[in-house]
Scaffold this motif. Structure first.
Motif, PDB file in Angstrom:
ATOM      1  N   SER A  44       8.457  11.083  -3.996  1.00  0.00           N
ATOM      2  CA  SER A  44       7.090  11.321  -4.454  1.00  0.00           C
ATOM      3  C   SER A  44       6.064  10.519  -3.664  1.00  0.00           C
ATOM      4  CB  SER A  44       6.959  10.967  -5.943  1.00  0.00           C
ATOM      5  OG  SER A  44       7.383   9.631  -6.183  1.00  0.00           O
ATOM      6  N   GLY A  45       6.519   9.601  -2.832  1.00  0.00           N
ATOM      7  CA  GLY A  45       5.579   8.812  -2.051  1.00  0.00           C
ATOM      8  C   GLY A  45       6.307   7.782  -1.202  1.00  0.00           C
ATOM      9  N   ARG A  46       5.532   7.061  -0.437  1.00  0.00           N
ATOM     10  CA  ARG A  46       6.052   5.957   0.368  1.00  0.00           C
ATOM     11  C   ARG A  46       5.247   4.704   0.038  1.00  0.00           C
ATOM     12  NH1 ARG A  46       9.332   8.059   4.388  1.00  0.00           N
ATOM     13  NH2 ARG A  46       8.950  10.230   4.979  1.00  0.00           N
ATOM     14  N   LEU A  47       5.887   3.568   0.171  1.00  0.00           N
ATOM     15  CA  LEU A  47       5.225   2.303  -0.071  1.00  0.00           C
ATOM     16  C   LEU A  47       5.574   1.342   1.034  1.00  0.00           C
ATOM     17  CD1 LEU A  47       4.571   0.453  -3.318  1.00  0.00           C
ATOM     18  CD2 LEU A  47       5.822  -0.794  -1.552  1.00  0.00           C
ATOM     19  N   ALA A  48       4.547   0.704   1.585  1.00  0.00           N
ATOM     20  CA  ALA A  48       4.757  -0.295   2.633  1.00  0.00           C
ATOM     21  C   ALA A  48       4.603  -1.685   2.055  1.00  0.00           C
ATOM     22  CB  ALA A  48       3.743  -0.100   3.757  1.00  0.00           C
ATOM     23  N   GLU A  49       5.567  -2.541   2.327  1.00  0.00           N
ATOM     24  CA  GLU A  49       5.447  -3.963   2.006  1.00  0.00           C
ATOM     25  C   GLU A  49       5.025  -4.645   3.299  1.00  0.00           C
ATOM     26  OE1 GLU A  49       8.444  -5.650  -0.613  1.00  0.00           O
ATOM     27  OE2 GLU A  49       9.322  -3.642  -0.876  1.00  0.00           O
ATOM     28  N   LEU A  50       3.774  -5.076   3.320  1.00  0.00           N
ATOM     29  CA  LEU A  50       3.158  -5.652   4.507  1.00  0.00           C
ATOM     30  C   LEU A  50       3.233  -7.177   4.463  1.00  0.00           C
ATOM     31  CD1 LEU A  50      -0.073  -3.447   4.601  1.00  0.00           C
ATOM     32  CD2 LEU A  50       2.093  -3.020   5.773  1.00  0.00           C
ATOM     33  N   GLN A  51       3.274  -7.772   5.639  1.00  0.00           N
ATOM     34  CA  GLN A  51       3.426  -9.223   5.695  1.00  0.00           C
ATOM     35  C   GLN A  51       2.626  -9.816   6.850  1.00  0.00           C
ATOM     36  OE1 GLN A  51       7.304 -11.491   4.906  1.00  0.00           O
ATOM     37  NE2 GLN A  51       7.340 -11.310   7.121  1.00  0.00           N
ATOM     38  N   LYS A  52       2.063 -10.991   6.599  1.00  0.00           N
ATOM     39  CA  LYS A  52       1.329 -11.734   7.617  1.00  0.00           C
ATOM     40  C   LYS A  52       1.719 -13.204   7.520  1.00  0.00           C
ATOM     41  CE  LYS A  52      -3.439 -12.967   8.935  1.00  0.00           C
ATOM     42  NZ  LYS A  52      -4.892 -12.706   8.619  1.00  0.00           N
ATOM     43  N   ARG A  53       2.176 -13.764   8.625  1.00  0.00           N
ATOM     44  CA  ARG A  53       2.537 -15.186   8.661  1.00  0.00           C
ATOM     45  C   ARG A  53       1.477 -15.947   9.446  1.00  0.00           C
ATOM     46  NH1 ARG A  53       9.076 -15.708   9.601  1.00  0.00           N
ATOM     47  NH2 ARG A  53       9.722 -13.961   8.276  1.00  0.00           N
ATOM     48  N   THR A  66       0.858  -1.182   0.000  1.00  0.00           N
ATOM     49  CA  THR A  66       0.000   0.000   0.000  1.00  0.00           C
ATOM     50  C   THR A  66       0.893   1.230   0.000  1.00  0.00           C
ATOM     51  OG1 THR A  66      -1.896   1.066   1.085  1.00  0.00           O
ATOM     52  CG2 THR A  66      -0.202   0.143   2.534  1.00  0.00           C
ATOM     53  N   SER A  67       0.424   2.323  -0.611  1.00  0.00           N
ATOM     54  CA  SER A  67       1.276   3.505  -0.741  1.00  0.00           C
ATOM     55  C   SER A  67       0.541   4.747  -0.271  1.00  0.00           C
ATOM     56  CB  SER A  67       1.730   3.684  -2.194  1.00  0.00           C
ATOM     57  OG  SER A  67       0.639   3.986  -3.030  1.00  0.00           O
ATOM     58  N   GLY A  73       3.297   4.855   8.085  1.00  0.00           N
ATOM     59  CA  GLY A  73       1.958   4.760   7.537  1.00  0.00           C
ATOM     60  C   GLY A  73       0.832   4.965   8.529  1.00  0.00           C
ATOM     61  N   THR A  74       1.141   5.407   9.710  1.00  0.00           N
ATOM     62  CA  THR A  74       0.094   5.626  10.710  1.00  0.00           C
ATOM     63  C   THR A  74      -0.992   6.545  10.160  1.00  0.00           C
ATOM     64  OG1 THR A  74       1.636   5.313  12.540  1.00  0.00           O
ATOM     65  CG2 THR A  74      -0.403   6.512  13.013  1.00  0.00           C
ATOM     66  N   GLY A  75      -2.226   6.086  10.230  1.00  0.00           N
ATOM     67  CA  GLY A  75      -3.350   6.861   9.744  1.00  0.00           C
ATOM     68  C   GLY A  75      -3.720   6.597   8.304  1.00  0.00           C
TER      69      GLY A  75
END
Length: 337
Positions: A326-335, A123-124, A133-135
């Motif tokens: 120009s932006g931020r991108l989060a690489e999220l993970q769930k195990r 998500t970005s 990415g808080t909020g």
């Protein structure tokens, strides 16, 4: 309120159109004009490709026959077969109604049925927002469903053209160390493809990984060919440069892919082999590729790239070239196991 979720047939034109409209509306709601989108036709071609290395499934959610949610499930078939890539998109006025959660539950269940135990998502958000990415709706949605930030990336944009004087200045003082640059447009030449496959397959693990549960890929010439077939089907143009070591091995590479729809260029990868680092090869291949891009497609408006926030060396190279955040991108993970 009944949420109707159905798989999308990639050859059903209307269904893919509806899926893409939801996807685009969701990203534009979060990023506005800065949203980085695959075009409808690029998406359609990807979904239609019969891939031996990656299975793609997409789903559309409707409320009262209106498309309000879209989801994607990607399953690696060759390497990292413990992973599943998941994506959920909801149009702004249908958020917080259970659509996203229902879609996520659906694709997670399908991933579990295929013995996948680690889920990855992205998500970005704007560069000015908090780095964690808080909020941000995407990050907060992920956290509520067990996804943690595994790697934070910086999205950067380089407005073109770059002044030739700057390219010359950054390339000044290149040592005579025996490395030779070779460049081309389109598919990788046959005599280089094995070395290209070996180096490019290591990008996910040689670049900073944070907490991502990703294993090194196995080099595959066939996989390179499959990627090239998709690029051609999408109407994209690939610009590539390699640095060859004194003994003729592929020591570094850089690839820019230009969209046939918005004409923007996207940095698909730049990597230098461990044993060849310290020769400014990363800068050398990027400079050469930019020169060729500006010569062959002078109307290209910009280059978009993503780098891990922890990748200080490559970020410094990009800043020197004139890239701006120009932006931020989060690489999220769930195990799950």
């Amino acid at each position: 309120m009944t949420i109707d979720i159905r798989p999308v047939d990639p050859f059903d034109v209307a269904a893919v159109d509806a899926w893409w409209e939801v996807y685009a509306a969701a990203l534009r709601a979060d990023r506005g004009d800065d949203a980085v989108l695959w075009s409808l036709e690029e998406t359609r071609q990807e979904l239609r490709q019969a891939s031996a290395v990656f299975e793609r499934q997409v789903f559309l959610a409707r409320l009262e026959d209106r498309a309000v949610g879209a989801a994607g499930l990607g399953l690696p078939l060759k390497d990292n077969t413990h992973l599943a890539d998941v994506a959920v998109y909801v149009v702004p006025d249908a958020r917080r109604t259970g659509v996203g959660s229902t879609l996520l539950e659906e694709i997670e269940a399908r991933a579990i049925a295929r013995s996948r135990r680690t889920f990855l998502a992205e998500t970005s958000w704007a560069a000015s927002a908090p780095a964690d990415g808080t909020g941000h709706p995407g990050v907060e949605f992920g956290r509520r469903h067990g996804y943690a930030l595994a790697l934070g990336d910086r999205e950067s944009v380089l407005d073109l053209p770059v002044a030739p004087e700057l390219l010359d200045r950054l390339g000044a003082g290149t040592p005579d160390d025996g490395y030779v640059l070779r460049s081309w447009t389109g598919p990788v030449p046959e005599d280089l493809v094995a070395g290209w496959a070996a180096l490019s397959s290591s990008l996910d693990t040689e670049a900073p990984m944070g907490d991502l549960d990703i294993e090194a890929g196995t080099p595959s010439v066939a996989e390179v060919g499959e990627s090239e077939e998709l690029v051609a089907a999408q109407g994209r143009t690939s610009f590539c440069v390699v640095a060859l070591s004194p003994d003729g091995q592929v020591a570094a590479y850089s690839q820019l892919v230009v969209s046939g729809d918005d004409s923007s260029a996207y940095q698909w990868g730049t990597l230098v082999r461990r044993e060849d680092r310290g020769h400014r090869l990363g800068m050398r291949v990027k400079l050469e590729n930019l020169r060729r891009l500006q010569q062959e497609l002078p109307r290209t408006p910009r280059v978009v790239t993503y780098n891990a926030e922890s990748n200080e060396h490559m970020l410094a190279v990009n800043v020197a070239l004139g890239f701006r955040p120009s932006g931020r991108l989060a690489e999220l993970q769930k195990r799950i196991g």
